[in-house]
Design a protein around this motif. Structure first.
Motif, PDB file in Angstrom:
ATOM      1  N   ILE A   1      -6.040  -0.326  -3.866  1.00 34.10           N
ATOM      2  CA  ILE A   1      -5.420   1.003  -3.903  1.00 34.10           C
ATOM      3  C   ILE A   1      -6.150   1.917  -4.878  1.00 34.10           C
ATOM      4  N   PHE A   2      -6.877   1.343  -5.845  1.00 31.14           N
ATOM      5  CA  PHE A   2      -7.683   2.137  -6.769  1.00 31.14           C
ATOM      6  C   PHE A   2      -9.120   2.265  -6.269  1.00 31.14           C
ATOM      7  N   ARG A   3      -9.538   1.329  -5.450  1.00 35.02           N
ATOM      8  CA  ARG A   3     -10.909   1.287  -4.946  1.00 35.02           C
ATOM      9  C   ARG A   3     -11.110   2.255  -3.777  1.00 35.02           C
ATOM     10  N   TYR A   4     -10.085   2.359  -2.936  1.00 36.72           N
ATOM     11  CA  TYR A   4     -10.128   3.230  -1.749  1.00 36.72           C
ATOM     12  C   TYR A   4      -8.924   4.159  -1.819  1.00 36.72           C
ATOM     13  N   TRP A   5      -9.141   5.421  -2.087  1.00 40.28           N
ATOM     14  CA  TRP A   5      -7.997   6.304  -2.292  1.00 40.28           C
ATOM     15  C   TRP A   5      -8.255   7.674  -1.677  1.00 40.28           C
TER      16      TRP A   5
ATOM     17  N   VAL B   1       0.856  -1.184   0.000  1.00 42.16           N
ATOM     18  CA  VAL B   1       0.000   0.000   0.000  1.00 42.16           C
ATOM     19  C   VAL B   1       0.890   1.232   0.000  1.00 42.16           C
ATOM     20  N   PHE B   2       0.287   2.388  -0.216  1.00 42.82           N
ATOM     21  CA  PHE B   2       1.063   3.629  -0.269  1.00 42.82           C
ATOM     22  C   PHE B   2       1.670   3.939   1.098  1.00 42.82           C
ATOM     23  N   GLU B   3       2.851   4.512   1.054  1.00 37.22           N
ATOM     24  CA  GLU B   3       3.501   4.993   2.280  1.00 37.22           C
ATOM     25  C   GLU B   3       2.628   6.066   2.931  1.00 37.22           C
ATOM     26  N   ILE B   4       2.580   6.052   4.261  1.00 39.54           N
ATOM     27  CA  ILE B   4       1.820   7.064   4.987  1.00 39.54           C
ATOM     28  C   ILE B   4       2.569   8.389   4.898  1.00 39.54           C
ATOM     29  N   ARG B   5       1.917   9.389   4.357  1.00 33.82           N
ATOM     30  CA  ARG B   5       2.605  10.670   4.125  1.00 33.82           C
ATOM     31  C   ARG B   5       2.873  11.426   5.407  1.00 33.82           C
ATOM     32  N   ARG B   6       1.990  11.303   6.369  1.00 37.83           N
ATOM     33  CA  ARG B   6       2.187  11.998   7.649  1.00 37.83           C
ATOM     34  C   ARG B   6       2.144  10.951   8.769  1.00 37.83           C
ATOM     35  N   PRO B   7       3.231  10.224   8.934  1.00 43.04           N
ATOM     36  CA  PRO B   7       3.226   9.111   9.893  1.00 43.04           C
ATOM     37  C   PRO B   7       3.232   9.576  11.339  1.00 43.04           C
ATOM     38  N   ALA B   8       2.809   8.671  12.210  1.00 39.07           N
ATOM     39  CA  ALA B   8       2.887   8.903  13.656  1.00 39.07           C
ATOM     40  C   ALA B   8       4.235   8.409  14.155  1.00 39.07           C
ATOM     41  N   MET B   9       4.882   9.229  14.981  1.00 39.84           N
ATOM     42  CA  MET B   9       6.214   8.878  15.495  1.00 39.84           C
ATOM     43  C   MET B   9       6.315   9.276  16.959  1.00 39.84           C
ATOM     44  N   ILE B  10       7.040   8.462  17.713  1.00 39.98           N
ATOM     45  CA  ILE B  10       7.288   8.797  19.119  1.00 39.98           C
ATOM     46  C   ILE B  10       8.304   9.924  19.180  1.00 39.98           C
ATOM     47  N   ARG B  11       7.913  10.974  19.855  1.00 39.16           N
ATOM     48  CA  ARG B  11       8.776  12.154  20.000  1.00 39.16           C
ATOM     49  C   ARG B  11       8.723  12.638  21.448  1.00 39.16           C
ATOM     50  N   PRO B  12       9.657  13.516  21.833  1.00 37.96           N
ATOM     51  CA  PRO B  12       9.675  14.030  23.215  1.00 37.96           C
ATOM     52  C   PRO B  12       8.604  15.106  23.429  1.00 37.96           C
ATOM     53  N   VAL B  13       7.345  14.672  23.429  1.00 34.55           N
ATOM     54  CA  VAL B  13       6.220  15.581  23.662  1.00 34.55           C
ATOM     55  C   VAL B  13       5.404  15.028  24.825  1.00 34.55           C
ATOM     56  N   THR B  14       4.551  15.857  25.382  1.00 37.70           N
ATOM     57  CA  THR B  14       3.747  15.421  26.530  1.00 37.70           C
ATOM     58  C   THR B  14       2.339  15.004  26.133  1.00 37.70           C
ATOM     59  N   ARG B  15       1.927  15.294  24.898  1.00 35.56           N
ATOM     60  CA  ARG B  15       0.612  14.859  24.408  1.00 35.56           C
ATOM     61  C   ARG B  15       0.686  14.678  22.898  1.00 35.56           C
ATOM     62  N   ILE B  16      -0.282  13.986  22.354  1.00 37.10           N
ATOM     63  CA  ILE B  16      -0.298  13.719  20.912  1.00 37.10           C
ATOM     64  C   ILE B  16      -0.585  15.018  20.168  1.00 37.10           C
ATOM     65  N   LEU B  17       0.331  15.373  19.254  1.00 35.99           N
ATOM     66  CA  LEU B  17       0.231  16.642  18.548  1.00 35.99           C
ATOM     67  C   LEU B  17       0.362  16.435  17.046  1.00 35.99           C
ATOM     68  N   PRO B  18      -0.605  16.924  16.254  1.00 34.80           N
ATOM     69  CA  PRO B  18      -0.441  16.886  14.801  1.00 34.80           C
ATOM     70  C   PRO B  18       0.536  17.957  14.349  1.00 34.80           C
ATOM     71  N   THR B  19       1.381  17.616  13.385  1.00 35.05           N
ATOM     72  CA  THR B  19       2.319  18.578  12.808  1.00 35.05           C
ATOM     73  C   THR B  19       2.166  18.532  11.298  1.00 35.05           C
ATOM     74  N   ALA B  20       2.901  19.393  10.601  1.00 33.47           N
ATOM     75  CA  ALA B  20       2.824  19.424   9.143  1.00 33.47           C
ATOM     76  C   ALA B  20       3.310  18.117   8.537  1.00 33.47           C
ATOM     77  N   ASN B  21       4.226  17.426   9.225  1.00 39.28           N
ATOM     78  CA  ASN B  21       4.821  16.208   8.678  1.00 39.28           C
ATOM     79  C   ASN B  21       4.281  14.923   9.265  1.00 39.28           C
ATOM     80  N   GLY B  22       3.378  15.025  10.237  1.00 42.08           N
ATOM     81  CA  GLY B  22       2.859  13.798  10.811  1.00 42.08           C
ATOM     82  C   GLY B  22       2.231  14.016  12.168  1.00 42.08           C
ATOM     83  N   LEU B  23       2.362  12.998  13.011  1.00 42.63           N
ATOM     84  CA  LEU B  23       1.755  13.021  14.331  1.00 42.63           C
ATOM     85  C   LEU B  23       2.843  12.735  15.353  1.00 42.63           C
ATOM     86  N   SER B  24       3.046  13.673  16.280  1.00 44.27           N
ATOM     87  CA  SER B  24       4.019  13.482  17.360  1.00 44.27           C
ATOM     88  C   SER B  24       3.325  12.807  18.531  1.00 44.27           C
ATOM     89  N   VAL B  25       3.917  11.696  19.001  1.00 43.99           N
ATOM     90  CA  VAL B  25       3.265  10.862  20.013  1.00 43.99           C
ATOM     91  C   VAL B  25       4.201  10.673  21.199  1.00 43.99           C
TER      92      VAL B  25
END
Length: 506
Positions: A394-398, A17-41
């Motif tokens: 990938i063509f059915r659900y996009w 399947v397609f690579e997730i463009r804005r992946p979730a990653m563990i970062r040094p944050v205190t709460r889950i935060l959306p960013t331009a490049n993904g999700l800080s967890v």
């Protein structure tokens, strides 16, 4: 920084399947935060183990939304027993219920409910994050499938601020007001220009200059977009035949061969896009046509037209003519909505041609990752063997978010720039021609050409053009044309046009 959620599952299982463009990653944050490049967890909010497939999918459904192709591909790596145990632990947990609903659909197998699920219905797609459609109820899991389409074909569109702002501009309502503000003659001349140039630019996007016969055929086709007719295979075949003049390339049904797009380079590396395998096309097109025929009145018409147009060209159901047909279908869906008056046209292909690089980029955002999932092997001069790593999902659900944003922008520009500029141009043209015709005895075609040139160039006629008509036009006439053009442009200057082009009624 460790991955979490969908992208971790995709990589760990090597899912096609397609690579997730804005992946979730563990970062040094205190709460889950959306960013331009993904999700800080924060680490405390992520599943404890990387190999906890079920935990990462539940995390993703909760925090990253619904990714149907990935969930479909991951389903075979989950067992009914795993899901049944998760249900026993939290029988009414909404994300467990969502995952079980999706898993049962994609596997065709049941998950044991012990105890049975109770409570109210929940939506699969969060309407605060996505544009949604009418609910289709799953009574076992009390889940509403509320996507833009059905289980057979469903695009997702995020509620981005850009799209929300474009939808709120109400382009079709503004188009109706525009029509009401023009007299019949001016409207007819403006629309005649729009039909002609929509045709020329739709061909030009494909680096083709249509013959006179092709132009007339495509204009007639555009005018038929208002005719109420269900979109089905025979209708699409008829459309394809009408715009493809070579009888050897005219279809009698959806394609039964593999097609592909190339950038002209030799070998497999020159293949830039591989549409779905021919055996997958009938079912994909059945889902697509159901979407097109049912969506009217359920979604903003320009959004629906964008999904239909781009979804069609991604499937590429014919061997030839897919690009032009996709742009015609944009108009067809708009007209089906009933929100454009009879004969009205938004010349989106003109706007697309002016933003061709962006148009191609939107296409590549889908075609490149799709191409990466196909192994292409050259087996002869211009012939290839294709091995598909992914199935038709990938063509059915996009994700249609970028396509919808682009379509909305082009529809807005088609009205606010192209049509308004053309109507202004015609008014200015008439004003200048009328005054100059009263003062100078010039041949009608020459006067029309010079007025158009001056309007195009901000009130200036170049020395080259003056030399071209030196034997029939005096210097006084040139100066008078330039002076009058500058006067009308100082009130309301139109946008750029093609040089030497007079209004189409001349």
């Amino acid at each position: 920084m460790a991955l979490v959620g969908y992208e971790l599952v995709r990589r760990r299982l090597d899912l096609p399947v397609f690579e997730i463009r804005r992946p979730a990653m563990i970062r040094p944050v205190t709460r889950i935060l959306p960013t331009a490049n993904g999700l800080s967890v924060p680490a405390a909010s992520a599943p404890a183990r990387e190999d906890d497939l079920l935990g990462h999918l539940l995390f993703a459904l909760k925090h990253e939304g619904v990714n149907l192709p990935l969930l479909a591909a991951a389903a075979k790596h989950l067992s009914a027993e795993q899901l049944g145990e998760a249900v026993r632990q939290t029988p009414n947990g909404q994300y467990v219920r969502m995952l079980c609903c999706v898993w049962e659909h994609f596997t065709g197998r049941p998950v044991m409910q012990d105890p049975p699920v109770a409570g109210g219905y929940i939506d699969l797609f969060d309407s605060s994050k996505y544009f949604v459609g009418p609910a289709q109820r799953d009574s076992r899991w009390r889940v509403n499938f509320n996507g833009l389409g059905t289980w057979d074909y469903c695009a997702t569109v995020e509620r981005t601020q850009v799209i929300m702002d474009l939808v709120s501009s109400k382009v079709l309502e503004a188009a109706r007001e525009f029509v009401q503000g023009l007299d019949r003659e001016l409207l007819d001349r403006t629309l005649n220009w729009a039909y002609l140039h929509e045709t020329q630019d739709s061909y030009a996007i494909e680096r083709e200059a249509p013959s006179e016969d092709k132009r007339r055929t495509f204009v007639r086709l555009l005018k038929q977009a208002h005719e109420p007719r269900q979109v089905d295979e025979q209708y699409l075949v008829d459309l394809q035949n009408s715009i493809v003049s070579n009888p050897y390339n005219q279809a009698v049904q959806y394609r039964t061969e593999q097609n592909w797009l190339s950038d002209g380079n030799q070998g497999a590396l020159g293949v830039t896009y591989v549409p779905p395998a021919p055996e997958d096309v009938p079912a994909l097109m059945e889902g697509w046509t159901t979407f097109v025929n049912r969506i009217s009145g359920r979604l903003d018409p320009v959004m629906a037209a964008s999904i239909a147009s781009f979804g069609f060209v991604f499937i590429h159901p014919f061997m030839d003519g897919n690009g032009r047909l996709s742009r015609f279908l944009f108009h067809k869906v708009l007209c089906q909505s009933g929100q454009l008056g009879e004969g009205m046209l938004l010349p989106v292909s003109i706007a697309m041609k002016h933003h061709e690089a962006q148009y191609l980029q939107v296409l590549r955002d889908f075609s490149r990752p799709a191409r990466d999932l196909v192994r292409v092997r050259a087996i002869g001069e211009g012939d290839y063997a294709f091995s598909f790593g992914a199935d038709d999902k990938i063509f059915r659900y996009w994700d249609a978010t970028a396509c919808v944003e682009f379509g909305l922008r082009m529809a807005k520009e088609a009205l606010e720039v192209e049509l308004r500029n053309e109507s202004n141009f015609i008014l200015h043209f008439d004003a200048v021609r009328r005054e100059i015709d009263e003062r100078f005895d010039l041949r009608g075609s020459t006067l029309a050409t010079l007025v158009s040139i001056a309007l195009t160039n901000g009130g200036t006629i170049s020395k080259n053009k003056r030399r071209r008509y030196a034997e029939e036009v005096s210097e006084a006439a040139y100066l008078a044309i330039e002076e009058k053009v500058r006067a009308v442009l100082s009130v309301d200057e139109p946008g750029p046009r093609d040089e030497d082009e007079a209004p189409t009624d001349q």
